[in-house]
Write a protein that holds these residues in place. Structure first.
Motif, short mmCIF file in Angstrom:
data_model
loop_
_atom_site.label_atom_id
_atom_site.label_comp_id
_atom_site.label_asym_id
_atom_site.label_seq_id
_atom_site.Cartn_x
_atom_site.Cartn_y
_atom_site.Cartn_z
N ASN A 65 -8.81 5.88 -5.33
CA ASN A 65 -7.96 6.73 -6.18
C ASN A 65 -7.19 5.94 -7.23
O ASN A 65 -6.13 6.35 -7.67
CB ASN A 65 -6.98 7.52 -5.30
CG ASN A 65 -7.67 8.47 -4.36
OD1 ASN A 65 -8.64 9.10 -4.77
ND2 ASN A 65 -7.19 8.57 -3.12
N HIS A 66 -7.70 4.71 -7.51
CA HIS A 66 -6.92 3.92 -8.47
C HIS A 66 -7.15 4.47 -9.88
O HIS A 66 -8.16 4.27 -10.49
CB HIS A 66 -7.27 2.45 -8.38
CG HIS A 66 -8.68 2.11 -8.79
ND1 HIS A 66 -9.13 2.17 -10.08
CD2 HIS A 66 -9.74 1.72 -8.05
CE1 HIS A 66 -10.38 1.82 -10.14
NE2 HIS A 66 -10.78 1.53 -8.91
N LEU A 106 0.83 -1.20 0.00
CA LEU A 106 0.00 0.00 0.00
C LEU A 106 0.87 1.26 0.00
O LEU A 106 0.56 2.24 -0.71
CB LEU A 106 -0.93 -0.02 1.22
CG LEU A 106 -1.92 1.14 1.34
CD1 LEU A 106 -2.84 1.18 0.11
CD2 LEU A 106 -2.73 1.03 2.62
N TYR A 137 2.21 1.71 -3.43
CA TYR A 137 1.16 2.14 -4.34
C TYR A 137 0.91 3.64 -4.18
O TYR A 137 0.78 4.38 -5.17
CB TYR A 137 -0.12 1.35 -4.08
CG TYR A 137 -1.33 1.92 -4.78
CD1 TYR A 137 -1.48 1.80 -6.16
CD2 TYR A 137 -2.32 2.59 -4.05
CE1 TYR A 137 -2.59 2.34 -6.80
CE2 TYR A 137 -3.43 3.12 -4.69
CZ TYR A 137 -3.56 3.00 -6.06
OH TYR A 137 -4.66 3.53 -6.69
N LYS A 138 0.84 4.08 -2.91
CA LYS A 138 0.62 5.51 -2.69
C LYS A 138 1.81 6.33 -3.19
O LYS A 138 1.64 7.50 -3.56
CB LYS A 138 0.36 5.77 -1.20
CG LYS A 138 -0.98 5.21 -0.73
CD LYS A 138 -1.21 5.52 0.75
CE LYS A 138 -2.57 5.03 1.21
NZ LYS A 138 -2.81 5.30 2.66
N HIS A 155 -8.04 -3.17 0.17
CA HIS A 155 -7.37 -1.87 0.08
C HIS A 155 -8.33 -0.83 -0.47
O HIS A 155 -9.28 -1.12 -1.20
CB HIS A 155 -6.16 -1.98 -0.85
CG HIS A 155 -5.10 -2.88 -0.29
ND1 HIS A 155 -4.48 -2.66 0.91
CD2 HIS A 155 -4.54 -4.00 -0.81
CE1 HIS A 155 -3.58 -3.61 1.11
NE2 HIS A 155 -3.60 -4.43 0.08
#
Length: 477
Positions: free
Chosen positions: A472-473, A402, A405-406, A468
């Motif tokens: 915002n994907h 995560l 990813y961010k 998750h």
């Protein structure tokens, strides 16, 4: 004057003894359940009783309603099954059959009385005969002891069946809870696969993905949905099995199960010499031992009576006109063709069968105790490994995924894949936890004892594998 009053003193004494022996046999107040109920409760932790009348049925209905009004526990499920399973209740009534045989064995055969009147040629002939079976009188104590052993054996066999039902109910309970919990995580995996497939479709339309990548995500989503269906099917089957064991129907089938299995105990139970414990505590061993003793007693009876098949003693009073005659009549079967050797040989063969079955039962009990204990310990180790190693590592990996990813270091597809893998790991932990509690129930059944580390109440449900946040994907690559 009655026929008994007209008998000679020693004959009257025998008849009086017969009457006294017959009066000694009577039914017990609890019908043998005073042995069955404590044996079952000490080994299962749940009460059981025989339902005799409408009051018992009403009390059972209230008990079931009270327990189903809240979340059902494993002990509650066992308690309901021991009281409400109709097959087990039918088995309980075998105690009444066995006790009736015991009481009947303690009562001598009824004496016989015959009256004959004939006349002709100016003469009147009257004959009266009072008879009773001497063999029945002689062997009555031995027969009663044999039936007494059979009654004790029936008590143990009935209690063993109740214990087996309790263990089966516990297994079905853990299967049902694990199945419902597994459905939830199958849905989480399917949800992540759905999101991944939907995103892949958008990426393909934008020209950023190939047909191969799209087909791969769609195939995974299709398999995930099939797994949800399989999990739902397994959940229905396991729940219905538990329902049958508890003897529920109608509105009672809507009972509520916990959302999660009980957690692992702090440590696994340490048992010393499980084989000897099983031989000492298991009721099937005790029942097989009584059966062998009963067969040996029957062999002794056959040897004692092999030459006397029918022996009856009777008092005869005969009258011809004004002349009265008295005497006695003895009937004895002559062993001219059948000397009873076949009956003795058969009894000896049956005894050897019983002795070998007892040895077989002991061997199986030893093996089951060893196997169940090893399974219990290994199941505990596997579940503990998942809880303490696999799940924490998966959680750590998920947190790192995560963060990356961010930080735009990983794509949303990698984030979704991690979510699926984490949920799959939790499903594996659920299976390991279910295997442990089933092994726990099997070990109790195999050793005939209750383990100290009984399941505690499950903690409040929480998301072990949270999906998750994909709000915002974007089409991040």
């Amino acid at each position: 004057m009655s026929a008994l009053q007209r008998l000679k003193p020693r004959h009257a004494g025998l008849a009086l003894l017969a009457l006294l022996l017959s009066g000694c046999a009577s039914f017990s107040p609890d019908g043998g359940f005073g042995v069955v109920s404590p044996a079952v409760q000490s080994r299962t932790g749940a009460e059981t009783r025989l339902l005799r009348n409408e009051d018992d049925q009403r009390a059972l209905g209230k008990l079931i309603a009270d327990k189903l009004a809240q979340e059902l526990s494993a002990d509650d499920a066992v308690q309901i099954a021991l009281l409400n399973n109709r097959g087990l209740q039918a088995r309980y009534w075998e105690l009444g059959v066995a006790e009736a045989d015991l009481v009947q064995a303690g009562r001598l055969q009824n004496p016989g009385f015959s009256f004959k009147r004939s006349h002709g040629g100016g003469e009147l002939e009257i004959e009266r005969t009072f008879t009773f079976n001497l063999v029945n009188l002689i062997t009555a104590p031995l027969v009663q002891r044999i039936e007494g052993r059979l009654f004790e054996q029936t008590k143990l066999a009935v209690a063993e069946d109740a214990i087996k039902l309790a263990a089966e109910t516990r297994r079905a309970y853990y299967e049902a809870v694990a199945a419902e919990q597994g459905v939830e995580y199958s849905r989480q995996i399917a949800a992540a696969a759905d999101a991944s497939a939907e995103l892949a479709e958008r990426m393909r339309k934008a020209g950023n993905w190939s047909k191969f990548d799209l087909a791969r995500e769609q195939a995974f989503y299709a398999e995930a949905m099939a797994e949800v269906a399989r999990a739902g099917k397994a959940s229905t089957a396991s729940r219905e099995k538990l329902t049958r064991l508890m003897g529920l129907w109608g509105a009672d089938t809507a009972f509520k199960l916990p959302q999660r299995l009980p957690e692992l105990p702090a440590s696994a139970a340490e048992l010393q010499d499980v084989e000897q414990g099983a031989l000492r505590n298991r009721l099937d061993i005790q029942a097989a031992t009584l059966e062998t003793q009963h067969t040996a007693s029957t062999l002794g009876l056959n040897k004692a009576t092999r030459l006397i098949n029918v022996l009856e003693l009777g008092v005869v009073r005969e009258r011809k006109g004004e002349e009265r005659m008295r005497g006695y009549e003895l009937t004895l079967e002559i062993p001219l063709f059948d000397w009873g050797s076949s009956r003795v040989a058969r009894a000896e063969a049956v005894y050897m069968q019983s002795a070998n079955r007892l040895a077989e039962t002991a061997v199986q009990a030893r093996s089951e105790a060893r196997e169940s204990y090893l399974d219990y310990r290994s199941s505990y180790d596997v579940a503990k490994h998942y809880r303490d190693v696999v799940i924490p590592l998966r959680k750590q990996l998920s947190d790192e995924t995560l963060l990356r990813y961010k930080g735009m270091l990983l794509s949303v597809f990698e984030l979704l894949a991690d979510s699926r893998e984490q949920a799959a790991a939790v499903k594996s932990y659920i299976e390991a936890l279910k295997d442990f509690w089933i092994a726990h129930a099997n070990l109790e059944a195999a050793t005939g004892t209750r383990l100290n580390n009984a399941p505690a109440a499950a903690p409040a449900p929480q998301k072990e594998a949270p999906a998750h946040d994909h709000s915002n994907h974007g089409a991040h690559q």
